[in-house]
Scaffold this motif. Structure first.
Motif, short mmCIF file in Angstrom:
data_model
loop_
_atom_site.label_atom_id
_atom_site.label_comp_id
_atom_site.label_asym_id
_atom_site.label_seq_id
_atom_site.Cartn_x
_atom_site.Cartn_y
_atom_site.Cartn_z
N GLY A 67 32.36 -9.55 8.05
CA GLY A 67 31.83 -8.81 9.18
C GLY A 67 31.02 -9.77 10.04
O GLY A 67 30.59 -10.82 9.56
N ARG A 68 30.82 -9.43 11.29
CA ARG A 68 30.17 -10.35 12.23
C ARG A 68 28.65 -10.41 12.07
O ARG A 68 28.03 -11.37 12.53
CB ARG A 68 30.51 -9.93 13.67
CG ARG A 68 31.99 -10.06 13.97
CD ARG A 68 32.31 -9.64 15.38
NE ARG A 68 31.90 -8.28 15.71
CZ ARG A 68 32.60 -7.19 15.46
NH1 ARG A 68 33.75 -7.29 14.85
NH2 ARG A 68 32.16 -6.02 15.81
N SER A 69 28.05 -9.41 11.45
CA SER A 69 26.60 -9.34 11.33
C SER A 69 26.24 -8.46 10.14
O SER A 69 27.12 -7.84 9.53
CB SER A 69 26.01 -8.74 12.61
OG SER A 69 26.44 -7.39 12.74
N CYS A 100 23.17 -6.55 2.97
CA CYS A 100 24.44 -6.65 3.70
C CYS A 100 24.82 -8.09 4.06
O CYS A 100 25.44 -8.34 5.09
CB CYS A 100 24.43 -5.76 4.95
SG CYS A 100 24.34 -4.02 4.56
N ASP A 101 24.44 -9.04 3.21
CA ASP A 101 24.96 -10.41 3.33
C ASP A 101 26.30 -10.50 2.61
O ASP A 101 27.24 -11.09 3.10
CB ASP A 101 24.00 -11.42 2.70
CG ASP A 101 22.79 -11.71 3.56
OD1 ASP A 101 22.92 -11.68 4.79
OD2 ASP A 101 21.71 -11.95 2.99
N LEU A 114 32.75 -8.03 0.89
CA LEU A 114 32.49 -8.09 2.33
C LEU A 114 31.34 -9.06 2.56
O LEU A 114 30.28 -8.93 1.93
CB LEU A 114 32.11 -6.70 2.86
CG LEU A 114 33.14 -5.60 2.62
CD1 LEU A 114 32.56 -4.24 2.99
CD2 LEU A 114 34.41 -5.89 3.40
N PHE A 115 31.54 -10.02 3.43
CA PHE A 115 30.56 -11.08 3.66
C PHE A 115 30.21 -11.21 5.13
O PHE A 115 31.04 -10.92 6.00
CB PHE A 115 31.14 -12.45 3.28
CG PHE A 115 31.40 -12.68 1.83
CD1 PHE A 115 30.41 -13.17 1.01
CD2 PHE A 115 32.65 -12.45 1.29
CE1 PHE A 115 30.65 -13.43 -0.33
CE2 PHE A 115 32.91 -12.70 -0.05
CZ PHE A 115 31.90 -13.19 -0.85
N PHE A 122 29.55 -20.27 2.29
CA PHE A 122 28.68 -20.83 1.26
C PHE A 122 29.24 -20.57 -0.14
O PHE A 122 29.33 -21.48 -0.97
CB PHE A 122 27.27 -20.26 1.38
CG PHE A 122 26.32 -20.77 0.33
CD1 PHE A 122 25.73 -22.02 0.46
CD2 PHE A 122 26.03 -20.01 -0.80
CE1 PHE A 122 24.86 -22.50 -0.50
CE2 PHE A 122 25.16 -20.48 -1.77
CZ PHE A 122 24.57 -21.74 -1.62
N TYR A 123 29.63 -19.32 -0.43
CA TYR A 123 30.11 -18.98 -1.77
C TYR A 123 31.58 -19.36 -1.98
O TYR A 123 31.99 -19.57 -3.12
CB TYR A 123 29.89 -17.50 -2.07
CG TYR A 123 28.44 -17.20 -2.33
CD1 TYR A 123 27.83 -17.56 -3.53
CD2 TYR A 123 27.65 -16.58 -1.37
CE1 TYR A 123 26.49 -17.31 -3.77
CE2 TYR A 123 26.31 -16.33 -1.60
CZ TYR A 123 25.74 -16.69 -2.80
OH TYR A 123 24.42 -16.44 -3.03
N ASN A 124 32.35 -19.38 -0.92
CA ASN A 124 33.75 -19.82 -0.97
C ASN A 124 34.52 -19.18 -2.13
O ASN A 124 35.16 -19.87 -2.93
CB ASN A 124 33.78 -21.34 -1.05
CG ASN A 124 35.11 -21.91 -0.60
OD1 ASN A 124 35.99 -21.18 -0.18
ND2 ASN A 124 35.24 -23.21 -0.69
N ILE A 125 34.43 -17.87 -2.23
CA ILE A 125 34.99 -17.14 -3.37
C ILE A 125 36.51 -17.30 -3.48
O ILE A 125 37.05 -17.28 -4.58
CB ILE A 125 34.57 -15.65 -3.31
CG1 ILE A 125 34.80 -15.00 -4.66
CG2 ILE A 125 35.29 -14.91 -2.21
CD1 ILE A 125 34.17 -13.65 -4.79
N GLU A 126 37.20 -17.50 -2.37
CA GLU A 126 38.65 -17.65 -2.43
C GLU A 126 39.05 -18.91 -3.21
O GLU A 126 40.12 -18.96 -3.80
CB GLU A 126 39.27 -17.72 -1.03
CG GLU A 126 39.27 -16.40 -0.31
CD GLU A 126 38.14 -16.30 0.70
OE1 GLU A 126 38.32 -15.57 1.67
OE2 GLU A 126 37.08 -16.94 0.53
#
Length: 141
Positions: A67-69, A100-101, A114-115, A122-126
Motif C-alpha cells: 500500500g502507498r501509506s 499498518c507498516d 500487506l506492506f 527492508f524485510y524482502n519476504i519474497e
C-alpha cells in the motif's frame, strides 16, 4: 479556518496516480481470486502470489502486496477482512493493524502480507521463497 493547516500545501500519498507495475497474478481457488480482485480494486501495488504447496505446511498460498501509506495499508486490510468474511472466512487472524507498516492476515490456506513499500523492501519476504518481484529491481537497471 479550522483545518489542519495542510490543505492544498502538499499532495496526499493516497492521491498519487496509480500504475500497474506487473500483471495481476491469477488465483487457482475462489478465495485466492477474491483476495486478488479486492487488492486490484483497491489499487494495491506489486501484488505477488506465491504457491506454497509442497514447500510449507503452514498454507497453500501466500499473497504479498504493498500500500502507498499507513492509511492505504489499513484500508486494504479492512477491505480484505470484509471480503474474507463474505466468503465464509470471518475468523481470519490479523496482526499489525495498529501500526499498518506490515499487516498479516492468516485465512488458513491463504496468508496475505500487506506492506508499506519501504518496509517491504527492508524485510524482502519474497526472497525467502525465491520469488522475483517488481519492487526488487537491481540498482543498475
Amino acid at each position: 479556518m479550522f483545518g489542519t493547516g495542510s490543505e492544498g500545501n502538499e499532495p496526499d500519498d493516497d492521491d498519487a496516480p496509480f500504475t500497474r507495475e506487473a500483471p495481476l497474478p491469477v488465483g487457482s481457488t475462489p478465495i485466492e481470486q477474491a483476495v486478488l480482485a479486492k487488492l486490484d480494486e483497491d489499487k494495491a501495488q506489486d501484488i505477488v502470489l506465491i504457491d506454497l504447496k509442497g514447500k510449507s505446511p503452514m498454507a497453500d498460498t501466500m499473497i504479498v502486496a504493498s500500500g502507498r501509506s499507513h492509511r492505504h495499508v489499513g484500508a486494504l486490510a479492512d477491505h480484505l477482512l470484509r471480503t474474507l468474511k463474505d466468503h465464509g472466512m470471518g475468523r481470519a487472524k490479523v496482526e499489525g493493524l495498529p501500526h499498518c507498516d506490515w499487516v498479516l492476515i492468516d485465512a488458513g490456506d491463504v496468508i496475505v502480507h500487506l506492506f508499506r513499500p519501504e518496509v517491504r523492501v527492508f524485510y524482502n519476504i519474497e526472497k525467502i521463497w525465491a520469488v522475483d518481484s517488481a519492487h526488487r529491481t537491481p540498482a543498475s537497471a
